[in-house]
Motif scaffolding. Structure first.
Motif, mmCIF file in Angstrom:
data_model
loop_
_atom_site.group_PDB
_atom_site.id
_atom_site.type_symbol
_atom_site.label_atom_id
_atom_site.label_comp_id
_atom_site.label_asym_id
_atom_site.label_seq_id
_atom_site.Cartn_x
_atom_site.Cartn_y
_atom_site.Cartn_z
ATOM 1 N N ILE A 147 -25.545 18.568 37.202
ATOM 2 C CA ILE A 147 -26.363 19.226 38.216
ATOM 3 C C ILE A 147 -25.719 19.119 39.596
ATOM 4 C CG2 ILE A 147 -28.598 19.214 39.391
ATOM 5 C CD1 ILE A 147 -28.724 20.326 36.592
ATOM 6 N N ILE A 148 -25.242 17.921 39.933
ATOM 7 C CA ILE A 148 -24.621 17.751 41.252
ATOM 8 C C ILE A 148 -23.413 18.671 41.384
ATOM 9 C CG2 ILE A 148 -23.385 16.145 42.746
ATOM 10 C CD1 ILE A 148 -25.154 13.914 41.655
ATOM 11 N N LYS A 159 -21.109 11.722 25.932
ATOM 12 C CA LYS A 159 -21.928 12.812 26.445
ATOM 13 C C LYS A 159 -22.870 13.384 25.398
ATOM 14 C CE LYS A 159 -18.516 16.618 26.123
ATOM 15 N NZ LYS A 159 -18.944 17.114 24.838
ATOM 16 N N ASP A 160 -22.692 12.999 24.144
ATOM 17 C CA ASP A 160 -23.651 13.459 23.139
ATOM 18 C C ASP A 160 -24.808 12.498 22.981
ATOM 19 O OD1 ASP A 160 -22.486 15.838 22.586
ATOM 20 O OD2 ASP A 160 -21.089 14.968 21.140
ATOM 21 N N GLY A 196 -32.845 14.581 29.440
ATOM 22 C CA GLY A 196 -31.517 14.876 28.928
ATOM 23 C C GLY A 196 -30.725 15.814 29.817
ATOM 24 N N ILE A 197 -31.096 15.864 31.088
ATOM 25 C CA ILE A 197 -30.345 16.670 32.053
ATOM 26 C C ILE A 197 -29.303 15.760 32.681
ATOM 27 C CG2 ILE A 197 -30.499 17.963 34.205
ATOM 28 C CD1 ILE A 197 -33.516 18.436 33.431
ATOM 29 N N SER A 198 -28.046 16.205 32.682
ATOM 30 C CA SER A 198 -26.989 15.354 33.199
ATOM 31 C C SER A 198 -26.929 15.434 34.719
ATOM 32 C CB SER A 198 -25.648 15.791 32.609
ATOM 33 O OG SER A 198 -24.601 15.434 33.477
ATOM 34 N N TYR A 220 -34.352 25.510 36.755
ATOM 35 C CA TYR A 220 -35.360 24.545 36.302
ATOM 36 C C TYR A 220 -34.782 23.136 36.321
ATOM 37 C CZ TYR A 220 -38.685 22.478 32.934
ATOM 38 O OH TYR A 220 -39.613 21.696 32.309
ATOM 39 N N GLU A 221 -33.559 23.023 35.802
ATOM 40 C CA GLU A 221 -32.928 21.695 35.754
ATOM 41 C C GLU A 221 -32.593 21.199 37.158
ATOM 42 O OE1 GLU A 221 -29.679 21.693 32.960
ATOM 43 O OE2 GLU A 221 -31.089 21.616 31.268
#
Lengths: 365, 528
Positions: free
Chosen positions: A249-250, B345-346, A243-245, A227-228
């Protein structure tokens, strides 16, 4: 409102592209004075006419499933991983190390070990371009293609200087031990009373590839991570909002992609050659791009496209063997298929969309 | 009140009483379809020369399509265009310019690092050499500028001048190309009230000089203020054309939506609770290293709406982004008394949500929704890692689809089909999906940016009611909007942002648009 029904998009467009590529190929064959009908005849017979032909077709298809899935997974995050070639080479190194240096009691354990080794090496090779993209913004297309060349040189060095048995002339490892030899389709089907060609290279890795197709499907469409990945692929700013980094993901998607590409080595290095040679990948990494394009980055599409390209490879070889059509022409035909299904996709799609629209209008009126 | 829309079929048979000049623009039976969507249906309109004609309608009513046909971007499926009585084919924008039509787009089409002069001649150079063109242009530019009171410095670089000035450059571009008919698409969206007034004065002057102006807008106030006649569009059809002096905003709104609309927001006085959000000396630097927030302090208490007014681009977006965890910042932000991380990161959307902050972003198409995702996938976007949506290692897709259906019902999303892609919903319904997602979590603090941008009037009413309902249930709401009317009617307190600062805070009952407009332009009369 969607422009076309889903089946037309998934089936009709590639089919028409294929037919166009076929027609053009036929014209080329006619132009050099050979018979296209005869050529097709040899191709189909060569690829599907015997269990030996099937064995080769499925063997090639297994390779393409791995590299096709690799490209497809990355593409869901809009990462264009064209480093499948290098990642598969390094995957081969992983397989060779696992097979040569660990004394395996049974092929099944060795298979698990090699899958792990191939995946780790492939993933690590993808990790460097991934990190450069995620942190430094270096374009993944540029870095992955460069890493193909580096992989070739690394492998060359390792084979010549480290892994080549003393006294051997060619840059290749020693034969893997007997216990690591994977059962071929012949071995596996014999107990069921099916006589499958003994000489064909298709082996148990085919089922690993099929499992990978199913796994990728679940990963992309049924898990949080998938999903992300898809969300990031469609909209980076959307992903950041949720809030997905992007970094995560990469990295994750490229590691997965590299692992899948590396997985191909289980088939060609462990299953077929049973040793690691230079250039064992033979361009399958690049074919993976075409396979993923044609398969619309969907695992089932990748499966079908891999079978098609397996057919083109095997059938093409047979055609070149039995007719006066030179081997190079087989490459031309493959190129035409890639051109039509990949690059010229819109040429078929647009008129088709218009046609469906016109039909719908008529239906409404 | 004549419904001219229905005339025009027996062409020219019914025309307006004796007018010496033929209409500047006359459209007869224009139709245009995009696939199954009929964007324009048999539209006829005639615009008298030397007038300002407003075209008003909800988003997706077909205003832009109609103007694009007139400017040659689209070709009509059916219908004819007459310019000053001459039947005219407009296959492309070159032809439109040749016919004397000029267009000022909502998003300016200027080269940022060129001068005004260079931008004006761009595409209208006389030959291969620039110098003669520039010299000629400078002369006529000065004349035009003086004639219409545009007051533009030909040598200023575009990126150095304000938005209002840039818009005038666009008008100049059209005039330089000898436009007799000017089309302005939502021209005041990016302007302060004062700049808008200035624009209207310019338009007035252009009208006096005999130019014909078509003003596309969704703001009723502007229509009432400046137009001579107004056409209302709804669902691709021209529903009415009336003299502005013979109508009023409520009636126009009703014609736009097709039913009676509540233009005012009814609300009880706020019942203030504890402080939910406290921001102190917040600074944010963007990716290019530009300081966008220069020490912002504000607070929001439970049960109140704090409205942030300001012209777009004065730091409001960054304020929302940093509060929503999309961007790092420095300073302190406390939510319910507890400080939250602004870097590292938080600091991301997920951790913000865990702290009870819900965020309806300014741009639903690039942030709030994934347009390719179906509604059910969007209804958990940002909350997708919550335990309740998982079943083992997989996501509980069927459970989410069911939940999405329920929420879409409650928020009146039409059509209530969770499997439809977000891109297939109208703007208002897309926004309702985002609102459903954020409000259903029952957050302590709702950040909401441009809640009704690109949303039709009918949905605006609904969205405003939802915001007030959330406030009345004792939640804190931080509202950012460039629509001053929206800020005035929803907020319990108004803070005005200018150039990364809070210029001042006012109570809606003790201020007016004029004072807020000055603050938005960076003028604070109390301190000055």
């Amino acid at each position: 409102m969607d422009k076309m029904p889903a089946w037309a998009d998934a089936v009709l467009v590639p089919l028409i592209s294929l037919i166009l590529a076929g027609v053009l190929s036929a014209l080329v064959i006619l132009a050099i004075g050979e018979s296209p009908v005869e050529a097709v005849n040899y191709m189909v017979k060569g690829a599907f006419g015997s269990t030996n032909g099937w064995g080769y077709t499925l063997y090639y298809a297994t390779n393409f499933m791995f590299t096709g899935l690799a490209v497809a997974v990355a593409f869901h995050a809009r990462m264009f991983n064209i480093g499948g070639e290098g990642q598969a080479m390094l995957g081969g190194l992983g397989v060779a190390l696992v097979c040569l240096y660990i004394p395996w009691p049974h092929w099944s354990l060795a298979l698990i070990g090699s899958i792990t080794g191939a995946a780790i090496f492939g993933a690590l090779w993808a990790a460097i371009p991934a990190y450069l993209q995620a942190r430094r913004g270096s374009h993944i297309v540029i870095t992955t293609i460069m890493f193909n060349f580096i992989a070739f040189s690394v492998l060359n060095y390792v084979l010549v200087n480290v892994l080549k048995p003393a006294g051997a002339m060619d840059p290749a490892t020693a034969k893997f031990p007997e216990a690591t030899h994977l059962p071929t389709l012949h071995d596996m089907l014999a107990p069921l009373g099916i006589a499958f060609s003994k000489s064909s290279p298709a082996n148990v890795t085919l089922f690993v590839a099929l499992a990978a197709c199913v796994g990728v499907y679940y990963l992309i469409w049924r898990t949080k991570l998938g999903y992300e990945i898809r969300a990031y692929g469609f909209s980076e700013s959307g992903a950041v909002y949720a809030g997905i980094s992007p970094f995560k993901i990469i990295m994750v998607v490229m590691l997965l992609s590299g692992a899948l590409a590396g997985g191909m080595a289980v088939n060609n290095v462990m299953g077929e050659a049973e040793r690691l040679v230079m250039n064992s990948v033979e361009g399958a990494g690049f074919i993976g791009i075409a396979v993923a394009l044609m398969g619309r980055s969907h695992p089932f599409g990748v499966f079908l496209a891999a079978i098609l390209f397996g057919f083109l490879y095997q059938g093409g070889a047979e055609m070149a063997f039995w007719t006066k059509i030179p081997r190079e022409l087989v490459v031309v035909i493959q190129a035409l298929v890639i051109l039509f299904t990949g690059a010229l996709d819109n040429m078929v799609r647009m008129p088709l969309e218009k046609m469906f629209l016109a039909m719908r209008k008529k239906g409404d009126a | 009140m004549t419904a001219q829309a229905k005339e025009g079929r027996p062409e020219g048979a019914v025309s307006t009483p004796p007018s010496p000049a033929p209409p500047a623009i006359k459209l007869v039976g224009i139709s245009k379809a995009f696939g199954p969507v009929q964007a324009n249906k048999d539209i006829s309109i005639s615009v008298q020369p030397g007038t300002i004609h407003g075209i008003i309608g909800e988003n997706g009513a077909g205003k832009s399509t109609l103007m694009s046909i007139l400017y040659g971007f689209y070709k009509a499926d059916k219908g004819d265009i007459y310019i000053s009585g001459q039947k005219t084919e407009i296959p492309d924008s070159q032809a439109a310019i040749a016919a004397g039509i000029g267009m000022v787009f909502q998003h300016f089409k200027l080269v940022e690092n060129f001068s005004v002069l260079e931008n004006v001649i761009l595409g209208a150079e006389d030959g291969a050499l620039l110098r003669p063109s520039l010299a000629k242009a400078r002369k006529s530019l000065t004349e035009l500028s003086a004639e219409y009171g545009l007051d533009v410095d030909p040598d200023a670089i575009i990126e150095d001048i304000g938005v209002g000035m840039q818009q005038r450059v666009e008008i100049l571009k059209a005039l330089y190309r000898q436009a007799e008919i000017l089309i302005l698409d939502e021209p005041t969206g990016v302007l302060t009230p004062a700049e808008a007034d200035q624009l209207f004065r310019i338009l007035d002057r252009l009208r006096d000089e005999g130019k014909t102006i078509i003003l596309i807008t969704h703001k009723l106030r502007e229509i009432m203020e400046i137009t001579n006649t107004v056409s209302v569009m709804r669902r691709g059809e021209m529903t009415a054309t009336v003299k502005t002096s013979e109508t009023d905003p409520a009636h126009l709104a009703e014609m736009m939506v097709g039913r009676k609309v509540l233009l005012r927001v009814d609300k009880e006085p706020a019942k203030l609770g504890d402080e939910v959000l406290a921001v102190e000396n917040l600074q944010v630097t963007d990716e290019k290293g530009v300081l966008r927030l220069k020490g912002v302090s504000l607070n929001v208490r439970a049960g109140e709406v704090l409205g942030i007014a300001g012209v777009a681009g004065n730091g409001q977006s960054e304020l929302l982004a940093v509060l929503g965890g999309m961007m790092p910042g420095s300073g302190t932000i406390r939510v319910n008394g507890q400080e939250i991380d602004l870097t590292g990161k938080d600091s991301n959307g997920q951790t913000r949500r865990a702290r009870g902050i819900a965020h309806v972003p300014e741009d639903r198409q690039t942030a709030g929704l994934i347009m390719e995702f179906s509604a059910w996938e969007n209804i958990i976007f940002g909350y997708h890692t919550d335990e309740q949506y998982q079943s083992g290692v997989l996501m509980d897709n069927s459970g989410i689809i069911k939940l999405a259906g329920e929420q879409m019902d409650r928020f009146d999303v039409r059509p209530p089909n969770p499997r439809l892609s977000a891109k297939n919903f109208s703007g208002g319904n897309q926004q309702k999906i985002v609102l459903a997602r954020e409000i259903e979590r029952n957050p302590d603090l709702l950040l909401i940016g441009q809640p009704t941008r690109g949303v039709d009037i009918g949905a605006i009413e609904f969205i405003h009611k939802q915001i007030i309902a959330l406030r009345d249930s004792g939640k804190a709401i931080l509202l950012v909007s460039v629509e001053l009317e929206e800020i005035m009617s929803l907020s319990d307190r108004i803070a005005v942002m200018f150039d990364g600062h809070i210029m001042g805070e006012r109570l809606p009952s003790e201020t007016d648009e004029k004072e807020l407009g000055l603050l938005m332009a960076g003028v604070n009369e109390e301190t000055a």
